[in-house]
Design a protein around this motif. Structure first.
Motif, PDB file in Angstrom:
ATOM      1  N   VAL A   8      -2.501  -7.848  -5.607  1.00  0.00           N
ATOM      2  CA  VAL A   8      -1.134  -7.878  -6.154  1.00  0.00           C
ATOM      3  C   VAL A   8      -0.213  -6.983  -5.337  1.00  0.00           C
ATOM      4  O   VAL A   8       0.937  -7.352  -5.043  1.00  0.00           O
ATOM      5  CB  VAL A   8      -1.162  -7.448  -7.639  1.00  0.00           C
ATOM      6  N   ALA A   9      -0.698  -5.821  -4.940  1.00  0.00           N
ATOM      7  CA  ALA A   9       0.134  -4.903  -4.160  1.00  0.00           C
ATOM      8  C   ALA A   9       0.504  -5.509  -2.810  1.00  0.00           C
ATOM      9  O   ALA A   9       1.658  -5.405  -2.355  1.00  0.00           O
ATOM     10  CB  ALA A   9      -0.599  -3.579  -3.972  1.00  0.00           C
ATOM     11  N   VAL A  10      -0.452  -6.147  -2.158  1.00  0.00           N
ATOM     12  CA  VAL A  10      -0.173  -6.772  -0.854  1.00  0.00           C
ATOM     13  C   VAL A  10       0.816  -7.919  -1.008  1.00  0.00           C
ATOM     14  O   VAL A  10       1.775  -8.045  -0.228  1.00  0.00           O
ATOM     15  CB  VAL A  10      -1.495  -7.262  -0.218  1.00  0.00           C
ATOM     16  N   LEU A  11       0.611  -8.758  -2.011  1.00  0.00           N
ATOM     17  CA  LEU A  11       1.521  -9.890  -2.222  1.00  0.00           C
ATOM     18  C   LEU A  11       2.919  -9.424  -2.613  1.00  0.00           C
ATOM     19  O   LEU A  11       3.922 -10.073  -2.254  1.00  0.00           O
ATOM     20  CB  LEU A  11       0.947 -10.816  -3.302  1.00  0.00           C
ATOM     21  N   ALA A  12       3.006  -8.313  -3.340  1.00  0.00           N
ATOM     22  CA  ALA A  12       4.322  -7.795  -3.732  1.00  0.00           C
ATOM     23  C   ALA A  12       5.144  -7.383  -2.517  1.00  0.00           C
ATOM     24  O   ALA A  12       6.389  -7.336  -2.590  1.00  0.00           O
ATOM     25  CB  ALA A  12       4.134  -6.607  -4.681  1.00  0.00           C
TER      26      ALA A  12
END
Length: 357
Positions: A8-12
């Motif tokens: 989720v952090a990378v996609l954000a």
């Protein structure tokens, strides 16, 4: 899981970066907002796969109606494929059926409303079954592994049950015999009662030590007892005459040095259980004979007593059944019955290698 949070952090970060690098993207701002808003579905896809699929695919289905026909064409929408995978990987049969229906509706609306090119449509239809098949493969492998672990746990519980029965029955029977002998001789010899109590205390201490060793195996965080299990050579510990009990004679012949450890321990337990049964149930028995004979292929055990009646006349229990099962698991046989003249005889034959049938 931390992996989901990392994803989720990378996609954000990647979703806004793509929006900045692709100014020609249709409905760029709404698409970016939608994809960021759907990121939390990745965090509960393992525990609630159906709601995750319903929210994500429901939102993307309605999205063209809000934007006037423009669909979410960002490359980042590929992360939504984690949701069908999660559906077939962790969902129940009912959830898979309902989730598949939602996905099918999404595909139909995509063809009916979206101006999708043939190449994009074919690519989408090819990727989705692949992801689904991958999820089913991992689901099957996980369940096969779980069944294997359940089988190992079951066999270990059965082994512990047999060992616990053998240990407790042996020591408790010895304590009962000591107590009976002390009561019978206490009137004529008061010191006999004190001797019997000391012997009972020793047997109780040994039983408690063995039970604690088994409990440590079952508890996490406690060191297991790494002492070697008793084997054929330890059968000689049964030899001798107990106060008020029958004399036990032990004879071991043949080479027992390279017997498989499982067979080594099983022969000891079979002898222990047989001697315990003879002491407990063989009335007026004066002698119990234990003979272990090892040849090139197998180990043979014979335990007999000269009492009145057989040990099979005692209360029903798991002793003989456990002995037969223990021998069978190692590819051997075990039988118990009245002796040729009097008493009771137990015989067992186990292959030296311990190869199960």
């Amino acid at each position: 899981m931390w992996r989901d949070w990392a994803l989720v952090a990378v996609l954000a970060v990647l979703i806004p970066v793509e929006a900045l690098l692709r100014p020609e993207l249709p409905a760029r701002i709404p698409t970016t907002a939608l994809l960021l808003a759907l990121l939390p579905t990745l965090l509960w896809r393992r525990t609630r796969p159906l709601p995750a699929v319903a929210v994500a695919f429901g939102a993307t289905t309605l999205f063209p109606l809000v934007t006037g026909g423009a669909g979410a064409e960002s490359y980042a929408t590929a992360y939504l494929l984690f949701l069908p995978y999660a559906l077939v990987r962790w969902g129940s049969g009912r959830e898979i059926t309902l989730g598949s229906t939602i996905i099918a509706i999404k595909i139909l609306v995509w063809f009916a409303v979206g101006p999708a090119e043939l190449e994009d449509a074919l690519a989408g239809l090819a990727v989705l079954p692949t992801v689904t098949a991958l999820g089913l493969a991992f689901r099957y492998r996980s369940r096969a592994r779980q069944r294997e672990l359940d089988g190992v746990r079951l066999r270990e519980r059965e082994r512990l049950a047999r060992d616990l029965h053998d240990t407790v029955a042996h020591h408790v029977s010895a304590m009962a015999i000591r107590a009976q002998a002390g009561l019978a001789t206490s009137a004529a010899d008061p010191g006999a009662a004190a001797d019997a109590l000391r012997l009972i205390e020793a047997e109780a201490a040994r039983a408690l030590a063995e039970m604690r060793a088994m409990v440590r195996v079952l508890r996490r965080g406690e060191p297991a007892d790494l002492a070697p299990s008793p084997g054929i050579r330890d059968v000689t510990d049964f030899a001798g005459r107990g106060r008020g009990g029958a004399e036990v004679a032990v004879e071991i012949t043949g080479d027992v040095a390279d017997v498989a450890p499982s067979v080594d321990a099983a022969v000891y337990r079979l002898a222990q259980e047989s001697v315990t049964n003879a002491r407990r149930h063989a009335r007026h028995a004066r002698r119990i004979e234990v003979r272990v004979d090892a040849d090139a292929d197998a180990v043979h055990l014979r335990v007999s007593d000269d009492g009145d009646g057989g040990t099979g006349q005692g209360p029903a229990g798991y002793g003989i059944a456990g002995m037969v099962e223990r021998a069978g698991l190692l590819g051997g046989i075990c039988a118990a019955g009245p002796g040729p003249g009097r008493g009771w005889t137990v015989t067992a034959t186990l292959p030296r290698s311990g190869t199960g049938a």
